[in-house]
Design a protein around this motif. Structure first.
Motif, PDB file in Angstrom:
ATOM      1  N   LEU A   1       0.732  -1.181   0.051  1.00 27.21           N
ATOM      2  CA  LEU A   1       0.011   0.017   0.058  1.00 27.21           C
ATOM      3  C   LEU A   1       0.826   1.317   0.215  1.00 27.21           C
ATOM      4  CD1 LEU A   1      -2.760  -0.765   2.664  1.00 27.21           C
ATOM      5  CD2 LEU A   1      -2.866  -1.090   0.355  1.00 27.21           C
ATOM      6  N   GLU A   2       0.757   2.106  -0.817  1.00 20.38           N
ATOM      7  CA  GLU A   2       1.304   3.451  -0.866  1.00 20.38           C
ATOM      8  C   GLU A   2       0.063   4.344  -1.303  1.00 20.38           C
ATOM      9  OE1 GLU A   2       4.829   4.061  -2.696  1.00 20.38           O
ATOM     10  OE2 GLU A   2       5.790   2.404  -2.381  1.00 20.38           O
ATOM     11  N   THR A   3      -0.531   4.993  -0.204  1.00 24.77           N
ATOM     12  CA  THR A   3      -1.590   5.743  -0.405  1.00 24.77           C
ATOM     13  C   THR A   3      -1.986   7.029   0.605  1.00 24.77           C
ATOM     14  OG1 THR A   3      -4.300   5.401  -0.214  1.00 24.77           O
ATOM     15  CG2 THR A   3      -2.999   4.167   1.196  1.00 24.77           C
ATOM     16  N   ASN A   4      -2.816   7.844   0.347  1.00 22.62           N
ATOM     17  CA  ASN A   4      -2.933   9.049   1.366  1.00 22.62           C
ATOM     18  C   ASN A   4      -3.301   8.693   2.639  1.00 22.62           C
ATOM     19  OD1 ASN A   4      -2.034  10.682  -0.980  1.00 22.62           O
ATOM     20  ND2 ASN A   4      -4.089  10.774  -1.590  1.00 22.62           N
ATOM     21  N   SER A   5      -4.316   7.566   2.797  1.00 23.00           N
ATOM     22  CA  SER A   5      -4.687   7.129   4.014  1.00 23.00           C
ATOM     23  C   SER A   5      -4.917   6.076   4.311  1.00 23.00           C
ATOM     24  CB  SER A   5      -6.142   8.151   4.508  1.00 23.00           C
ATOM     25  OG  SER A   5      -7.080   7.946   3.403  1.00 23.00           O
ATOM     26  N   LEU A   6      -5.225   5.585   5.730  1.00 17.67           N
ATOM     27  CA  LEU A   6      -5.484   4.455   6.182  1.00 17.67           C
ATOM     28  C   LEU A   6      -7.283   4.429   6.792  1.00 17.67           C
ATOM     29  CD1 LEU A   6      -2.514   2.628   7.739  1.00 17.67           C
ATOM     30  CD2 LEU A   6      -3.577   1.936   5.707  1.00 17.67           C
ATOM     31  N   ILE A   7      -8.110   4.259   5.904  1.00 12.31           N
ATOM     32  CA  ILE A   7      -9.491   4.255   6.398  1.00 12.31           C
ATOM     33  C   ILE A   7     -10.283   3.160   5.768  1.00 12.31           C
ATOM     34  CG2 ILE A   7     -11.572   5.731   6.400  1.00 12.31           C
ATOM     35  CD1 ILE A   7     -10.158   8.214   6.233  1.00 12.31           C
ATOM     36  N   ALA A   8     -10.176   2.088   6.596  1.00 10.44           N
ATOM     37  CA  ALA A   8     -10.799   0.635   6.302  1.00 10.44           C
ATOM     38  C   ALA A   8     -12.192   0.506   7.151  1.00 10.44           C
ATOM     39  CB  ALA A   8      -9.941  -0.355   6.262  1.00 10.44           C
ATOM     40  N   SER A   9     -12.757  -0.534   6.773  1.00  4.38           N
ATOM     41  CA  SER A   9     -13.581  -1.048   7.512  1.00  4.38           C
ATOM     42  C   SER A   9     -13.185  -2.008   8.742  1.00  4.38           C
ATOM     43  CB  SER A   9     -14.798  -1.876   6.687  1.00  4.38           C
ATOM     44  OG  SER A   9     -14.079  -3.059   6.217  1.00  4.38           O
TER      45      SER A   9
ATOM     46  N   TRP B   1       2.626  -4.568   8.247  1.00  2.00           N
ATOM     47  CA  TRP B   1       3.699  -3.657   8.719  1.00  2.00           C
ATOM     48  C   TRP B   1       3.515  -2.510   8.195  1.00  2.00           C
ATOM     49  CZ3 TRP B   1       8.275  -2.733   4.926  1.00  2.00           C
ATOM     50  CH2 TRP B   1       9.171  -1.875   5.500  1.00  2.00           C
ATOM     51  N   VAL B   2       3.193  -1.351   8.964  1.00  2.00           N
ATOM     52  CA  VAL B   2       3.029   0.055   8.747  1.00  2.00           C
ATOM     53  C   VAL B   2       4.357   0.532   8.540  1.00  2.00           C
ATOM     54  CG1 VAL B   2       1.856   2.069   9.282  1.00  2.00           C
ATOM     55  CG2 VAL B   2       0.636   0.007   9.772  1.00  2.00           C
TER      56      VAL B   2
ATOM     57  N   GLY C   1      -1.616   6.464  13.747  1.00  2.00           N
ATOM     58  CA  GLY C   1      -3.110   6.747  14.110  1.00  2.00           C
ATOM     59  C   GLY C   1      -3.593   5.840  14.952  1.00  2.00           C
ATOM     60  N   LYS C   2      -4.652   5.491  14.750  1.00  2.00           N
ATOM     61  CA  LYS C   2      -5.314   4.518  15.795  1.00  2.00           C
ATOM     62  C   LYS C   2      -5.680   3.057  15.342  1.00  2.00           C
ATOM     63  CE  LYS C   2      -5.887   7.879  19.065  1.00  2.00           C
ATOM     64  NZ  LYS C   2      -4.904   8.822  18.403  1.00  2.00           N
ATOM     65  N   ARG C   3      -5.395   1.922  16.062  1.00  2.00           N
ATOM     66  CA  ARG C   3      -5.995   0.775  15.787  1.00  2.00           C
ATOM     67  C   ARG C   3      -6.768  -0.170  16.891  1.00  2.00           C
ATOM     68  NH1 ARG C   3      -1.894  -1.974  18.414  1.00  2.00           N
ATOM     69  NH2 ARG C   3       0.119  -1.438  17.965  1.00  2.00           N
ATOM     70  N   ILE C   4      -7.608  -0.830  16.378  1.00  2.00           N
ATOM     71  CA  ILE C   4      -8.629  -1.532  17.117  1.00  2.00           C
ATOM     72  C   ILE C   4      -8.140  -3.053  16.523  1.00  2.00           C
ATOM     73  CG2 ILE C   4     -10.909  -2.295  17.778  1.00  2.00           C
ATOM     74  CD1 ILE C   4     -11.636   0.668  17.376  1.00  2.00           C
TER      75      ILE C   4
ATOM     76  N   LEU D   1      -4.058  13.285   8.600  1.00  2.00           N
ATOM     77  CA  LEU D   1      -4.761  13.444   7.180  1.00  2.00           C
ATOM     78  C   LEU D   1      -4.745  14.890   6.955  1.00  2.00           C
ATOM     79  CD1 LEU D   1      -8.113  11.402   8.267  1.00  2.00           C
ATOM     80  CD2 LEU D   1      -6.035  10.582   6.582  1.00  2.00           C
ATOM     81  N   SER D   2      -4.556  15.723   7.675  1.00  2.00           N
ATOM     82  CA  SER D   2      -4.591  17.044   7.509  1.00  2.00           C
ATOM     83  C   SER D   2      -3.170  17.773   7.203  1.00  2.00           C
ATOM     84  CB  SER D   2      -5.106  18.008   8.765  1.00  2.00           C
ATOM     85  OG  SER D   2      -4.321  18.050   9.627  1.00  2.00           O
ATOM     86  N   GLU D   3      -1.873  17.041   7.270  1.00  2.00           N
ATOM     87  CA  GLU D   3      -0.858  17.184   6.832  1.00  2.00           C
ATOM     88  C   GLU D   3      -0.543  17.032   5.634  1.00  2.00           C
ATOM     89  OE1 GLU D   3       1.822  15.271   9.695  1.00  2.00           O
ATOM     90  OE2 GLU D   3       0.929  16.180  11.387  1.00  2.00           O
ATOM     91  N   GLU D   4       0.176  18.156   4.959  1.00  2.00           N
ATOM     92  CA  GLU D   4       0.393  17.969   3.382  1.00  2.00           C
ATOM     93  C   GLU D   4       1.744  16.934   3.117  1.00  2.00           C
ATOM     94  OE1 GLU D   4       1.063  21.777   1.488  1.00  2.00           O
ATOM     95  OE2 GLU D   4      -0.614  22.753   2.193  1.00  2.00           O
ATOM     96  N   ASN D   5       1.371  16.434   2.133  1.00  2.00           N
ATOM     97  CA  ASN D   5       2.607  15.409   1.646  1.00  2.00           C
ATOM     98  C   ASN D   5       2.453  14.013   2.448  1.00  2.00           C
ATOM     99  OD1 ASN D   5       3.108  17.161  -0.669  1.00  2.00           O
ATOM    100  ND2 ASN D   5       4.512  18.377   1.124  1.00  2.00           N
ATOM    101  N   ASN D   6       1.824  13.889   3.457  1.00  2.00           N
ATOM    102  CA  ASN D   6       1.767  12.464   4.309  1.00  2.00           C
ATOM    103  C   ASN D   6       1.551  11.432   3.209  1.00  2.00           C
ATOM    104  OD1 ASN D   6       2.917  13.127   6.621  1.00  2.00           O
ATOM    105  ND2 ASN D   6       0.942  13.477   7.850  1.00  2.00           N
ATOM    106  N   LYS D   7       1.991  10.492   3.225  1.00  2.00           N
ATOM    107  CA  LYS D   7       1.895   9.318   2.586  1.00  2.00           C
ATOM    108  C   LYS D   7       1.858   8.062   3.381  1.00  2.00           C
ATOM    109  CE  LYS D   7       1.150  10.434  -1.917  1.00  2.00           C
ATOM    110  NZ  LYS D   7      -0.228  10.316  -2.769  1.00  2.00           N
ATOM    111  N   VAL D   8       0.778   7.126   3.366  1.00  2.00           N
ATOM    112  CA  VAL D   8       0.978   5.860   3.853  1.00  2.00           C
ATOM    113  C   VAL D   8       1.858   4.815   3.132  1.00  2.00           C
ATOM    114  CG1 VAL D   8      -0.264   3.839   4.621  1.00  2.00           C
ATOM    115  CG2 VAL D   8      -1.295   6.172   4.884  1.00  2.00           C
TER     116      VAL D   8
END
Length: 286
Positions: free
Chosen positions: A21-29, A40-41, A46-49, A80-87
């Protein structure tokens, strides 16, 4: 709370699947599946459950999860609000009996079975184990065919012999979820992780599920094994622990940035959850 049941290997193929994964965010179900999953992040926070565990993740987070263990990773609003952040992340899915198709060596099979059993609660690896495995993971997606399998077996060997890990979900956690109510619980978890820094009204959360407040409280406690108040406080205190690692933040700043309106409540819940005061927690770091 119903996570989504997803099919990683819908045909039941006994193989490994590597996802880069190389994306802008981690927002999954919030979901679970029949495969084991090594996450491996490489870069993100962020947060994980994981099961009934609520915690933070940051760069180089390495977690192994067994079959049918509900989980979700989601970026903090700051990320998410910081510029140029990439996952950047690498995920491996594999069947729990993968090794049995390759060998009948009982010692190797016993080690694998023990690792999968521990992974039933989710385990986070650190120290030298983390360093060794992440070096292999960094190159895994570039490998072809048999070389990929060889590298994967090296990773499993390192993990199965390691003592550098911590459990995530509690020993009593049992997956109470099915496919029913997936969307409802997904909305609740994502809402809480995105809004924990402000006052949260019980009715607005219950409305997400089209439930009365009383029905929602029973529903939430039955599925998450926590009250809504406890759940929110664990998210907030986990966030506070992360902020306390930065000496530039005063304890008062951490209190208000974590969603509390006064230091008295912050100190009470911090000690209740961590067993120490915020000042004591910080003194252990520095």
């Amino acid at each position: 709370m119903k996570p989504e049941l997803i099919e990683v290997n819908p045909l039941g193929i006994k193989t490994i699947k590597v996802k880069r994964l190389e994306t802008n965010s981690l927002i999954a179900s919030f979901h679970f599946h029949e495969s084991c999953e090594l996450v491996w992040v490489e870069k993100s926070y962020g947060k994980r459950i994981v099961g009934d565990h609520i915690g933070n993740f940051e760069d180089n987070d390495l977690v192994l999860m067994g079959p049918d263990l509900p989980h979700i990773w989601q970026n903090d609003n700051n990320f998410l609000s910081e510029e140029n952040n990439k996952v950047k992340s690498t995920v491996i899915y594999f069947p729990p009996d993968f090794l049995s198709g390759l060998t009948d060596d009982q010692n190797a099979l016993n080690l694998m079975q023990d690792l999968i059993k521990k992974a039933g609660r989710g385990i986070r690896f650190y120290g030298k184990t983390n360093s060794k495995v992440t070096r292999l993971l960094a190159k895994l997606h570039q490998k072809k065919a048999i070389d990929k399998v060889i590298s994967f077996l090296q990773i499993i060997d390192i993990l199965s012999l390691s003592s550098e890990y911590e459990y995530l979900a509690s020993v009593t956690f049992k997956n109470p979820y099915d496919e029913k109510d997936t969307n409802r619980i997904n909305r609740v978890y994502q809402f809480l992780m995105q809004n924990f820094q402000r006052d949260i009204n019980l009715k607005e959360v219950a409305d997400l599920c089209n439930m009365t407040t009383n029905s929602f409280c029973r529903f939430f406690k039955d599925r998450s094994q926590k009250s809504l108040t406890q759940f929110v406080n664990e998210i907030r205190i986990g966030h506070a622990c992360k902020l306390l690692q930065n000496a530039e933040h005063s304890i008062a700043d951490v209190c208000y940035s974590s969603g509390y309106n006064n230091l008295t409540n912050f100190n009470k819940f911090f000690k209740q959850i961590t067993g120490m005061k915020p000042s004591q927690y910080r003194s252990h770091i520095y």
